[in-house]
Scaffold this active site. Structure first.
Site, PDB file in Angstrom:
ATOM      1  N   LYS A   1       0.854 -12.618   0.393  1.00 51.45           N
ATOM      2  CA  LYS A   1       0.212 -11.505  -0.317  1.00 51.45           C
ATOM      3  C   LYS A   1      -0.835 -10.844   0.572  1.00 51.45           C
ATOM      4  O   LYS A   1      -1.392 -11.472   1.465  1.00 51.45           O
ATOM      5  CB  LYS A   1      -0.468 -12.016  -1.593  1.00 51.45           C
ATOM      6  CG  LYS A   1       0.505 -12.596  -2.609  1.00 51.45           C
ATOM      7  CD  LYS A   1       1.358 -11.510  -3.206  1.00 51.45           C
ATOM      8  CE  LYS A   1       2.298 -12.064  -4.247  1.00 51.45           C
ATOM      9  NZ  LYS A   1       3.464 -11.247  -4.431  1.00 51.45           N
ATOM     10  N   CYS A   2      -1.111  -9.586   0.278  1.00 46.81           N
ATOM     11  CA  CYS A   2      -2.139  -8.808   0.957  1.00 46.81           C
ATOM     12  C   CYS A   2      -3.442  -9.609   1.004  1.00 46.81           C
ATOM     13  O   CYS A   2      -3.806 -10.207   0.000  1.00 46.81           O
ATOM     14  CB  CYS A   2      -2.331  -7.497   0.196  1.00 46.81           C
ATOM     15  SG  CYS A   2      -3.533  -6.398   0.935  1.00 46.81           S
ATOM     16  N   PRO A   3      -4.114  -9.674   2.140  1.00 48.58           N
ATOM     17  CA  PRO A   3      -3.883  -8.937   3.386  1.00 48.58           C
ATOM     18  C   PRO A   3      -3.109  -9.728   4.438  1.00 48.58           C
ATOM     19  O   PRO A   3      -3.045  -9.316   5.583  1.00 48.58           O
ATOM     20  CB  PRO A   3      -5.303  -8.679   3.876  1.00 48.58           C
ATOM     21  CG  PRO A   3      -6.039  -9.934   3.500  1.00 48.58           C
ATOM     22  CD  PRO A   3      -5.419 -10.352   2.162  1.00 48.58           C
TER      23      PRO A   3
ATOM     24  N   ASP B   1       5.481  -8.461  -0.204  1.00 48.65           N
ATOM     25  CA  ASP B   1       4.235  -7.917  -0.753  1.00 48.65           C
ATOM     26  C   ASP B   1       4.417  -6.427  -1.057  1.00 48.65           C
ATOM     27  O   ASP B   1       4.677  -5.642  -0.145  1.00 48.65           O
ATOM     28  CB  ASP B   1       3.104  -8.128   0.249  1.00 48.65           C
ATOM     29  CG  ASP B   1       1.767  -7.583  -0.238  1.00 48.65           C
ATOM     30  OD1 ASP B   1       1.666  -7.214  -1.424  1.00 48.65           O
ATOM     31  OD2 ASP B   1       0.826  -7.533   0.562  1.00 48.65           O
TER      32      ASP B   1
END
Length: 78
Positions: free
Chosen positions: A15-17, A42
Site C-alpha cells: 500500500k501507498c507509499p 495499490d
C-alpha cells in the site's frame, strides 16, 4: 521496445507509499536507460507512479491496467 530487456519488480500487495519508495530505491541500483517494469495492486499507484517519474526525471513508457492492479514500464533517466 517489446523485445528490450527489462527488470520486473513485483510490488503487488503493498500500500501507498511503499510502491513508490521501493521503486525509487530500486531505480538507484539500475544503469541509466534501464527499463523497470513494476506491478502493483495499490489503487493510488496510478497517481503516485507517474508523479514519481516526473519528480525524479524518469520516463514512464507505459501504464496499463492488469487484473487487480496496474503495470508500469519506467525508463531510468540517462
Amino acid at each position: 521496445m517489446p523485445d528490450e530487456p527489462r527488470t520486473v519488480y513485483d510490488l503487488r500487495g503493498l500500500k501507498c507509499p511503499l510502491p513508490v519508495l521501493k521503486t525509487r530505491k530500486r531505480m538507484q541500483t539500475l544503469a541509466p536507460g534501464t527499463l523497470l517494469e513494476i506491478e502493483t495492486t495499490d489503487p493510488l499507484a496510478v497517481i503516485d507512479i507517474p508523479h514519481f517519474c516526473n519528480e525524479d526525471g524518469h520516463r514512464l513508457e507505459d501504464a496499463a491496467p492488469t487484473e487487480g492492479g496496474h503495470r508500469f514500464l519506467i525508463r531510468k533517466k540517462a
